[in-house]
Motif scaffolding. Structure first.
Motif, mmCIF file in Angstrom:
data_model
loop_
_atom_site.group_PDB
_atom_site.id
_atom_site.type_symbol
_atom_site.label_atom_id
_atom_site.label_comp_id
_atom_site.label_asym_id
_atom_site.label_seq_id
_atom_site.Cartn_x
_atom_site.Cartn_y
_atom_site.Cartn_z
ATOM 1 N N THR A 156 0.855 -1.181 0.000
ATOM 2 C CA THR A 156 0.000 0.000 0.000
ATOM 3 C C THR A 156 0.895 1.236 0.000
ATOM 4 N N LYS A 157 0.650 2.125 -0.948
ATOM 5 C CA LYS A 157 1.402 3.379 -1.017
ATOM 6 C C LYS A 157 0.432 4.523 -0.744
ATOM 7 N N ILE A 158 0.811 5.390 0.165
ATOM 8 C CA ILE A 158 -0.055 6.502 0.557
ATOM 9 C C ILE A 158 0.704 7.816 0.437
ATOM 10 N N ILE A 159 0.048 8.790 -0.192
ATOM 11 C CA ILE A 159 0.640 10.120 -0.334
ATOM 12 C C ILE A 159 -0.321 11.132 0.290
ATOM 13 N N ILE A 160 0.191 11.924 1.224
ATOM 14 C CA ILE A 160 -0.589 12.993 1.840
ATOM 15 C C ILE A 160 0.151 14.301 1.595
ATOM 16 N N ASN A 161 -0.542 15.289 1.061
ATOM 17 C CA ASN A 161 0.085 16.586 0.816
ATOM 18 C C ASN A 161 -0.661 17.661 1.604
ATOM 19 N N SER A 162 0.027 18.220 2.592
ATOM 20 C CA SER A 162 -0.604 19.191 3.483
ATOM 21 C C SER A 162 -0.882 20.528 2.801
ATOM 22 N N GLN A 163 -0.339 20.722 1.571
ATOM 23 C CA GLN A 163 -0.580 21.964 0.849
ATOM 24 C C GLN A 163 -1.847 21.909 0.001
ATOM 25 N N VAL A 164 -2.507 20.746 0.006
ATOM 26 C CA VAL A 164 -3.809 20.610 -0.654
ATOM 27 C C VAL A 164 -4.885 20.753 0.424
ATOM 28 N N SER A 165 -5.998 21.326 0.074
ATOM 29 C CA SER A 165 -7.078 21.510 1.041
ATOM 30 C C SER A 165 -7.521 20.169 1.646
ATOM 31 N N ALA A 166 -7.673 20.157 2.962
ATOM 32 C CA ALA A 166 -8.122 18.950 3.668
ATOM 33 C C ALA A 166 -9.629 18.969 3.907
ATOM 34 N N GLU A 167 -10.318 19.807 3.186
ATOM 35 C CA GLU A 167 -11.773 19.903 3.324
ATOM 36 C C GLU A 167 -12.415 18.539 3.093
ATOM 37 N N GLY A 168 -13.317 18.135 4.000
ATOM 38 C CA GLY A 168 -14.004 16.851 3.874
ATOM 39 C C GLY A 168 -13.266 15.700 4.517
ATOM 40 N N GLN A 169 -12.044 15.921 4.968
ATOM 41 C CA GLN A 169 -11.274 14.866 5.632
ATOM 42 C C GLN A 169 -11.645 14.797 7.113
ATOM 43 N N ARG A 170 -11.264 13.685 7.747
ATOM 44 C CA ARG A 170 -11.494 13.539 9.187
ATOM 45 C C ARG A 170 -10.688 14.590 9.961
ATOM 46 N N GLU A 171 -11.178 14.929 11.145
ATOM 47 C CA GLU A 171 -10.550 15.972 11.950
ATOM 48 C C GLU A 171 -9.088 15.647 12.270
ATOM 49 N N GLU A 172 -8.803 14.355 12.461
ATOM 50 C CA GLU A 172 -7.432 13.964 12.790
ATOM 51 C C GLU A 172 -6.474 14.264 11.630
ATOM 52 N N LEU A 173 -6.935 14.037 10.404
ATOM 53 C CA LEU A 173 -6.090 14.315 9.247
ATOM 54 C C LEU A 173 -5.957 15.819 9.014
ATOM 55 N N LYS A 174 -7.006 16.564 9.302
ATOM 56 C CA LYS A 174 -6.912 18.022 9.219
ATOM 57 C C LYS A 174 -5.869 18.529 10.214
ATOM 58 N N ALA A 175 -5.865 17.916 11.400
ATOM 59 C CA ALA A 175 -4.897 18.309 12.420
ATOM 60 C C ALA A 175 -3.475 17.978 11.981
ATOM 61 N N LEU A 176 -3.307 16.831 11.316
ATOM 62 C CA LEU A 176 -1.986 16.454 10.807
ATOM 63 C C LEU A 176 -1.502 17.482 9.786
ATOM 64 N N ALA A 177 -2.400 17.924 8.911
ATOM 65 C CA ALA A 177 -2.038 18.938 7.910
ATOM 66 C C ALA A 177 -1.590 20.220 8.597
ATOM 67 N N LYS A 178 -2.300 20.613 9.628
ATOM 68 C CA LYS A 178 -1.922 21.823 10.369
ATOM 69 C C LYS A 178 -0.550 21.667 11.003
ATOM 70 N N LEU A 179 -0.293 20.499 11.573
ATOM 71 C CA LEU A 179 1.008 20.257 12.199
ATOM 72 C C LEU A 179 2.121 20.367 11.162
ATOM 73 N N MET A 180 1.888 19.818 9.983
ATOM 74 C CA MET A 180 2.884 19.876 8.908
ATOM 75 C C MET A 180 3.070 21.299 8.392
ATOM 76 N N ASN A 181 2.029 22.114 8.507
ATOM 77 C CA ASN A 181 2.097 23.492 8.017
ATOM 78 C C ASN A 181 2.464 24.485 9.111
ATOM 79 N N ASN A 182 2.880 23.975 10.270
ATOM 80 C CA ASN A 182 3.274 24.821 11.404
ATOM 81 C C ASN A 182 2.145 25.722 11.895
ATOM 82 N N GLU A 183 0.933 25.171 11.841
ATOM 83 C CA GLU A 183 -0.224 25.877 12.382
ATOM 84 C C GLU A 183 -0.597 25.260 13.725
ATOM 85 N N PRO A 184 -1.124 26.059 14.666
ATOM 86 C CA PRO A 184 -1.493 25.508 15.977
ATOM 87 C C PRO A 184 -2.607 24.472 15.870
ATOM 88 N N VAL A 185 -2.495 23.409 16.661
ATOM 89 C CA VAL A 185 -3.482 22.321 16.650
ATOM 90 C C VAL A 185 -4.044 22.139 18.056
#
Length: 294
Positions: A156-185
């Motif tokens: 299984t290969k998985i690619i997550i890009n925090s620079q793409v909108s996480a709209e519609g994703q689970r809250e945990e994945l939105k939080a991961l995107a924020k962490l990667m983008n240096n935003e407070p979580v």
């Protein structure tokens, strides 16, 4: 006296990523939110910055340094990589990482291919996406003639890009995107830990020195590899090529620092301290970056 501005080393910086991920509880949690269908009871083994080389082709095969390597209670293997620079080779990079992983970890001597362990390659990306890129993409092997038929290769290969909108994703994945983008979580104890650990690393002078040293050593290795390549078959223009390599490296490091949350001033100071290129060449890069930005 001008006050020296310290760059901020965020979650996407290699050493910081490893130091945060070495906490097995956090690593297990991250795997669970990325692949929720898996029931991971515990992580048996975790290592970071793992070098995998083919001893039989040591001087020929490209070495691989895996950011985080994990096995769970069922023997499944997980390779979690942070990618901050788009070199337009992500598919082939995934393929090569998997091949090195299989070489060392997924099949013990004397076992049959049926015993090949399931492998998960996870790329966490933090760079400008292409037009059709999605926030979360999982890839498997399917038949060209019948897309409903999946080849059971255990990969299984998985690619997550925090620079793409996480709209519609689970809250945990939105939080991961924020962490990667240096935003407070503000979500749960796991992200509280990650942010606290990142803050501790940035406030520790010894840790910061290690990160600076690591960046410099990685750069030296890249330059040494480039020099060796030139010496093998490209004698003409070696000096010019190496100088251009340093300029390219400076551009990549500057971009990485910006992706990690540093301001342009902080990123510039960081690259200047590495003393890769003369200040006048660095100023030209900054001027070009400003003109593109505007």
């Amino acid at each position: 006296m001008v006050k020296k501005i310290k760059p901020w080393f965020g979650f996407t910086e290699d050493k910081v990523f490893g130091m945060v991920m070495e906490n097995k509880d956090f690593c297990k949690y991250l795997l669970e939110i990325i692949i929720p269908d898996l029931k991971i009871k515990k992580i048996d083994w975790l290592d970071k910055q793992v070098e995998i080389n083919n001893s039989e082709r040591k001087n020929e095969a490209k070495e691989v340094r895996l950011d985080v390597l994990v096995t769970d209670h069922e023997g499944r293997v997980f390779n979690i990589e942070m990618q901050t620079t788009d070199q337009d080779d992500i598919g082939r990079r995934l393929r090569y990482y998997l091949s090195r992983l299989d070489l060392r970890y997924t099949l013990n001597k004397g076992k049959t291919y049926r015993n090949l362990k399931d492998a998960f390659i996870i790329f966490l990306c933090n760079f400008k996406p292409k037009k059709d890129d999605k926030f979360y993409e999982s890839h498997h092997t399917y038949s060209d003639q019948d897309r409903s038929k999946q080849l059971q290769d255990g990969v299984t290969k998985i690619i997550i890009n925090s620079q793409v909108s996480a709209e519609g994703q689970r809250e945990e994945l939105k939080a991961l995107a924020k962490l990667m983008n240096n935003e407070p979580v503000k979500l749960n104890k796991h992200f509280d830990y990650a942010q606290r650990r990142i803050k501790e690393i940035n406030e520790d002078p010894e840790m910061r020195e290690k990160i600076m040293l690591y960046e410099t050593r990685m750069l030296e290795r890249e330059q040494a590899a480039g020099k060796a390549g030139y010496e093998q078959g490209m004698q003409h223009g070696i000096k010019q090529g190496l100088e251009q390599g340093k300029i390219d490296s400076a551009k990549i490091i500057l971009e990485n620092q910006l992706n990690n949350g540093s301001t342009l001033t902080q990123a510039t100071e960081f690259v200047r301290n590495l003393k890769l290129i003369p200040n006048e060449k660095l100023e030209k890069i900054i001027a070009m970056y400003d003109s593109h930005k505007n």
